[in-house]
Design a protein around this motif. Structure first.
Motif, mmCIF file in Angstrom:
data_model
loop_
_atom_site.group_PDB
_atom_site.id
_atom_site.type_symbol
_atom_site.label_atom_id
_atom_site.label_comp_id
_atom_site.label_asym_id
_atom_site.label_seq_id
_atom_site.Cartn_x
_atom_site.Cartn_y
_atom_site.Cartn_z
ATOM 1 N N UNK A 184 120.308 -8.040 -3.143
ATOM 2 C CA UNK A 184 120.193 -7.307 -4.509
ATOM 3 C C UNK A 184 120.879 -7.712 -5.584
ATOM 4 N N UNK A 185 119.824 -7.527 -6.799
ATOM 5 C CA UNK A 185 120.635 -7.781 -8.193
ATOM 6 C C UNK A 185 120.972 -6.391 -8.623
ATOM 7 N N UNK A 186 122.079 -6.065 -9.282
ATOM 8 C CA UNK A 186 122.410 -4.799 -9.736
ATOM 9 C C UNK A 186 122.688 -4.814 -11.227
ATOM 10 N N UNK A 187 122.537 -4.006 -11.905
ATOM 11 C CA UNK A 187 122.645 -3.644 -13.406
ATOM 12 C C UNK A 187 123.301 -2.580 -13.590
ATOM 13 N N UNK B 213 107.929 -2.498 -10.018
ATOM 14 C CA UNK B 213 107.858 -4.104 -9.933
ATOM 15 C C UNK B 213 108.406 -4.572 -11.320
ATOM 16 N N UNK B 214 109.271 -5.354 -11.150
ATOM 17 C CA UNK B 214 109.778 -5.925 -12.483
ATOM 18 C C UNK B 214 110.190 -7.399 -12.216
ATOM 19 N N UNK B 215 110.463 -8.180 -13.329
ATOM 20 C CA UNK B 215 110.917 -9.570 -13.231
ATOM 21 C C UNK B 215 112.205 -9.812 -13.921
ATOM 22 N N UNK B 216 112.938 -10.618 -13.382
ATOM 23 C CA UNK B 216 114.181 -10.921 -13.982
ATOM 24 C C UNK B 216 114.157 -12.527 -14.383
ATOM 25 N N UNK B 217 114.432 -12.720 -15.815
ATOM 26 C CA UNK B 217 114.338 -14.281 -16.213
ATOM 27 C C UNK B 217 115.655 -14.719 -16.606
ATOM 28 N N UNK B 218 116.010 -15.530 -15.766
ATOM 29 C CA UNK B 218 117.479 -16.201 -16.135
ATOM 30 C C UNK B 218 117.181 -17.354 -16.724
ATOM 31 N N UNK B 219 118.108 -17.735 -17.980
ATOM 32 C CA UNK B 219 117.836 -19.115 -18.474
ATOM 33 C C UNK B 219 119.133 -19.833 -19.255
ATOM 34 N N UNK C 1 115.324 -19.529 -13.803
ATOM 35 C CA UNK C 1 114.946 -18.647 -12.605
ATOM 36 C C UNK C 1 114.258 -17.420 -13.125
ATOM 37 N N UNK C 2 113.081 -17.504 -12.244
ATOM 38 C CA UNK C 2 112.340 -16.318 -12.458
ATOM 39 C C UNK C 2 112.218 -15.600 -11.215
ATOM 40 N N UNK C 3 112.534 -14.343 -11.277
ATOM 41 C CA UNK C 3 112.850 -13.541 -9.716
ATOM 42 C C UNK C 3 111.731 -12.340 -9.941
ATOM 43 N N UNK C 4 110.871 -11.949 -9.196
ATOM 44 C CA UNK C 4 109.903 -10.795 -9.066
ATOM 45 C C UNK C 4 110.509 -9.969 -7.986
ATOM 46 N N UNK C 5 110.637 -8.788 -8.364
ATOM 47 C CA UNK C 5 111.239 -7.731 -7.381
ATOM 48 C C UNK C 5 110.867 -6.332 -7.697
ATOM 49 N N UNK C 6 111.379 -5.262 -6.747
ATOM 50 C CA UNK C 6 111.088 -3.959 -6.875
ATOM 51 C C UNK C 6 112.383 -3.424 -7.350
ATOM 52 N N UNK D 224 114.802 -8.373 -4.579
ATOM 53 C CA UNK D 224 113.830 -9.600 -4.873
ATOM 54 C C UNK D 224 112.716 -9.903 -3.954
ATOM 55 N N UNK D 225 111.592 -10.077 -4.336
ATOM 56 C CA UNK D 225 110.634 -10.353 -3.190
ATOM 57 C C UNK D 225 109.967 -11.698 -3.126
ATOM 58 N N UNK D 226 110.169 -12.483 -4.439
ATOM 59 C CA UNK D 226 110.061 -13.829 -4.605
ATOM 60 C C UNK D 226 110.619 -14.569 -5.933
ATOM 61 N N UNK D 227 110.745 -15.742 -5.872
ATOM 62 C CA UNK D 227 111.413 -16.377 -6.981
ATOM 63 C C UNK D 227 110.892 -17.735 -7.123
#
Length: 160
Positions: free
Chosen positions: A46-49, A66-72, A80-85, A122-125
């Motif tokens: 998990x990623x927490x905020x 459904x969200x996307x986390x884009x780390x740069x 890194x691009x992470x798709x998840x719930x 996360x579901x995929x990255x």
């Protein structure tokens, strides 16, 4: 270690090192991104905020999880691009556990009743890990002269 496990570890390592991401939610027909400080918990998958109960993202996540986390890290050329719930939680113990300096810009203390947890499973990255800006430019220039494709580092897709 299998290649997928290596890629999975790379995703977690890069996201943890970069720390901040653009969290993208759906607002109906549009997408909206905002910078957020991420807490990567590999063992919990998990990623927490920390978020505020009155924020728009909480309502957006409730309607469209459904969200996307884009780390740069643009200087290091690592992405890194992470798709998840996503889901909103009111776990006071977890809030206190995650309380850190960035949160002090928004709330006085971890006991503020308006703080919530936004948890992303996360579901995929996908990741891109190149050797850095200067080396990347040199490799691109060399490839242009030799009419070949440059080796821009590691990239991978992984199911999480």
């Amino acid at each position: 270690m299998a290649h997928d496990e290596d890629d999975n570890a790379k995703v977690w390592d890069l996201a943890d090192k970069i720390g901040f991401c653009m969290l993208t939610t759906q607002t109906g027909l549009d997408l909206r991104a905002r910078p957020m400080s991420a807490y990567a918990e590999r063992l919990e998958n998990a990623f927490y905020f920390l978020t505020d109960v009155a924020s728009h993202k909480d309502a957006e996540v409730s309607r469209h999880p459904n969200v996307c986390l884009a780390f740069a890290d643009s200087k290091g050329q690592k992405y890194v691009s992470i798709s998840g719930t996503a889901e909103i939680e009111n776990d006071r113990e977890k809030i206190r556990e995650l309380w850190a300096t960035p949160a002090k810009a928004w709330w006085d203390n971890a006991d503020d009743p308006s703080i919530r947890i936004l948890k992303v499973t996360p579901s995929s990255a996908e990741y891109w890990d190149s050797p850095g800006t200067i080396i990347s430019y040199i490799k691109m220039a060399a490839a242009a002269v030799t009419s070949s494709r440059p080796d821009m580092g590691d990239t991978g897709k992984v199911e999480m």
